[in-house]
Design a protein around this motif. Structure first.
Motif, short mmCIF file in Angstrom:
data_model
loop_
_atom_site.label_atom_id
_atom_site.label_comp_id
_atom_site.label_asym_id
_atom_site.label_seq_id
_atom_site.Cartn_x
_atom_site.Cartn_y
_atom_site.Cartn_z
N ARG A 69 0.39 -0.73 8.20
CA ARG A 69 -0.82 -0.57 7.40
C ARG A 69 -0.48 -1.00 6.05
N ALA A 70 0.68 -0.32 5.22
CA ALA A 70 1.17 -0.54 3.99
C ALA A 70 1.50 -1.68 3.59
N SER A 71 1.99 -2.71 4.49
CA SER A 71 2.89 -3.81 4.08
C SER A 71 1.69 -5.09 4.73
N GLY A 72 1.16 -4.74 5.78
CA GLY A 72 0.46 -5.98 6.36
C GLY A 72 1.23 -6.75 7.50
N VAL A 100 -4.69 -2.36 13.90
CA VAL A 100 -3.28 -2.21 13.17
C VAL A 100 -1.99 -3.14 14.03
N ILE A 229 -9.61 -5.75 4.31
CA ILE A 229 -8.38 -5.39 4.00
C ILE A 229 -7.23 -6.37 4.90
N ILE A 397 0.29 5.19 -2.91
CA ILE A 397 -0.04 5.19 -1.18
C ILE A 397 -0.29 6.37 -0.75
N ARG A 419 -4.60 -1.39 1.06
CA ARG A 419 -3.61 -0.86 1.76
C ARG A 419 -2.86 0.55 0.91
N SER A 420 -3.85 1.01 0.25
CA SER A 420 -3.33 2.51 -0.31
C SER A 420 -3.75 3.43 0.22
N LEU A 422 -4.09 5.25 3.89
CA LEU A 422 -3.57 5.11 5.47
C LEU A 422 -4.10 6.35 6.13
N ALA A 440 5.41 3.91 5.53
CA ALA A 440 4.82 3.16 4.62
C ALA A 440 5.92 3.37 3.27
#
Length: 600
Positions: A69-72, A100, A229, A397, A419-420, A422, A440
């Motif tokens: 989620r944080a990085s893609g 996800v 996103i 985040i 992405r900040s 989660l 994350a």
């Protein structure tokens, strides 16, 4: 190579730098391959794969989800057979609900023992098929390499989601050639991807149809979900909104798609959405859904009562199954949100809605903005989140567990970037926040990562406090403690005549600060006075390393606004501190003076 070594080669090829997982007999050959892989690359540490061992397999899945989620990028976790696999069901279902991309590599008993009720055997394919995007049971070791490569492709393409690869132990021990290329062929899935790619850009006829609807409307509204996103379409969303002057509301998963302080952003909509966002939904005559799925926490149980004044609905989504599933659309497009918005903005005819609607919608934020009891002698949770947001400038985040603290974080933290935020949206999984924050932080080592959690939620995976300290992962854990399951208590007060049952944890003897100290936190403090809050929050944020802060909040604080069971946005309970419309049945009328809403 052995099958286990082939697994590691594919992981390295796919750019995997971090693995999460717990060991066991059926996955041990692959764990040994991780050790040997890292030994082989000792001279080049950047090529090694970091391995994080959590307290249990569920947390490993949430760490992989937080990483993704944080990085893609695709998050990866590995577990053993039997209970290792069944403990992974919840994070797989969670990732499926929130789209996800993760890959789970699961050990399985040898092929000859499958179906014999062998030790630590579980029917992984059967169990996971109901809650994953795709599940593979590798019965032909010659297809192991192609299967793993396909798993990553499927996880990240189309509508992202979790893929499970169940690998019997004898397949891991099998020896055969590593080809370095090739995937499995899935005609149906490939055809769908090709169809979506072919229709990425809308033709002139399709664009004209959209802008004809926009030209007829006087009160258009963008309803934005997590798909924006996932598609990396936040810049395009902002350009589209500003170019045509269309206000924006976002779902829980869409927070961060537009900066919270942007003039055209009205807030989160839905069951606990901002009153200004929900009133805009009530009033709009053209609802434009982008990367959103009209879920029940937004639409409620009566889709016809959602956006009741909307003469037209447009829906852009990567998943064709979402179109007309809940709310009928007069205009729709199956495709990537970024491509669709770019294509629409290439249309020759410029249409801009009446400025009075923009002024009116933006005015909603001033008249019906978020608020709470600012004079209370008790620490109000909303104040904690507000101060945290101000101190970080919204540039952190934030992960959460599930419950009241989750909604307060969504309502009062001013997110600046995608992405900040989660959180477990679809499944609403308690215990998500802490392991997701760890994942994350590993994905974004330069970012500040804060787990905003509740006393009920953090108990579910509190063992991961030790994990953070063991690996020196500098997550910040902010615990809002109201001595109970606050959301359950709120519902019991409002809808069950105040009968409190199982929601009061006042008799529990957990000393969370002592637990954090025992697990290695050098910063572990408790705040129970309003006057001490600001200084402790600042010290918590500035501490170099893992930090734990417990804030004893008002036990009677509730989450408002709230759309009750079976209610529409018109009947929204705004609580005692947020103004409501004088006539909620008439969406055109607005409150000229700040009047306090009745709770029932």
């Amino acid at each position: 190579m052995s099958g286990a070594d082939i697994i590691l080669q594919v992981l390295a090829e796919q750019g995997v730098d971090t693995l999460f997982g717990y060991s066991g007999g059926a996955i041990l050959p692959t764990y040994d391959a991780v050790f040997r892989f890292n030994e082989m690359h000792k001279a080049n540490p950047e090529r090694q794969i970091r391995f994080i061992v959590p307290a249990n397999e569920q947390a490993a899945g949430f760490m992989a989800a937080g990483y993704a989620r944080a990085s893609g990028k695709v998050g990866v976790f590995m577990v053993t057979s039997g209970p290792g696999a069944t403990n992974a069901v919840t994070p797989i279902a969670d990732c499926n609900g929130d789209s996800v991309p993760v890959v789970l590599i699961c050990g399985q008993v040898p092929r000859a023992m499958i179906g014999t009720d062998a030790f630590q055997e579980a029917p992984v394919f059967n169990i996971m098929s109901a809650c994953a995007k795709q599940v593979f049971l590798v019965t032909d070791p010659r297809k192991l390499e192609q299967t793993l490569r396909s798993a990553f492709d499927i996880a990240r393409t189309g509508r992202p989601g979790p893929v499970v690869v169940d690998v019997p132990k004898d397949v891991q021990n099998w020896t055969g050639p590593y080809l370095g290329q090739g995937t499995l062929q899935f005609r149906g899935y490939t055809d769908r991807l090709r169809m979506v790619a072919k229709g990425a850009y809308l033709d002139e006829r399709k664009r004209s149809e959209f802008f004809e609807l926009l030209g007829r409307s006087e009160r258009p509204l963008l309803y934005v979900g997590g798909g924006v996103i996932a598609a990396g379409a936040t810049i395009e969303l902002r350009q589209f909104s500003e170019r045509y002057g269309i206000p924006v509301v976002t779902t829980l998963m869409g927070l961060g798609a537009l900066p919270s302080k942007h003039e055209l952003w009205l807030g989160m909509l839905g069951m606990h959405g901002a009153a200004c966002a929900n009133y805009a939904v009530e009033d709009c005559d053209f609802l434009i859904a982008v990367g959103a799925r009209f879920d029940d926490r937004v639409v409620g149980g009566h889709p016809e009562r959602f956006a009741p004044a909307a003469r037209y609905v447009a829906h852009i989504d990567i998943d064709e199954a979402e179109i007309n599933k809940v709310k009928r659309a007069q205009w729709s497009h199956v495709g990537n949100a970024r491509d669709a918005l770019i294509s629409l903005m290439e249309h020759d005819v410029f249409v801009r809605p009446p400025s009075d609607w923009r002024k009116r919608a933006v005015g909603f934020k001033r008249r019906f903005g978020m608020n709470y009891d600012r004079r209370s002698a008790s620490i109000q949770p909303q104040r904690v989140i507000e101060q945290l947001s101000e101190m970080t400038g919204g540039r952190a985040i934030v992960s959460t567990g599930v419950g009241q603290h989750q909604m307060w974080a969504a309502q009062f933290f001013d997110f600046v970037e995608p992405r900040s935020f989660l959180t477990s949206g679809s499944m609403g999984t308690m215990g998500f926040g802490l392991p997701a924050a760890i994942g994350a932080q590993l994905a974004r080592p330069d970012a500040m990562v804060i787990d905003i959690d509740g006393d009920g939620s953090i108990r579910m995976n509190i063992g991961e406090l030790e994990t953070a300290c063991t690996y020196g992962i500098p997550v910040k854990v902010l615990l809002l403690n109201n001595r109970g399951d606050g959301m359950i208590r709120q519902w019991q007060r409002l809808f069950f005549d105040g009968r409190m049952f199982v929601s009061d944890k006042a008799l529990h003897r957990k000393d969370f600060v002592m637990a954090a100290v025992a697990d290695g936190f050098e910063f572990a403090c408790r705040v129970d006075a309003v006057d001490d809050l600001e200084a402790q929050l600042r010290a918590f944020i500035e501490f170099d390393g893992p930090a734990f802060l417990e804030v004893m909040i008002d036990e009677n604080a509730d989450v408002f606004p709230m759309v009750g069971p079976g209610q529409s946005y018109a009947g929204m309970i705004t609580g005692p501190f947020i103004p409501a419309r004088l006539s909620q049945g008439d969406a055109a009328r607005e409150v000229e003076s700040g009047q306090i809403a009745d709770m029932f």
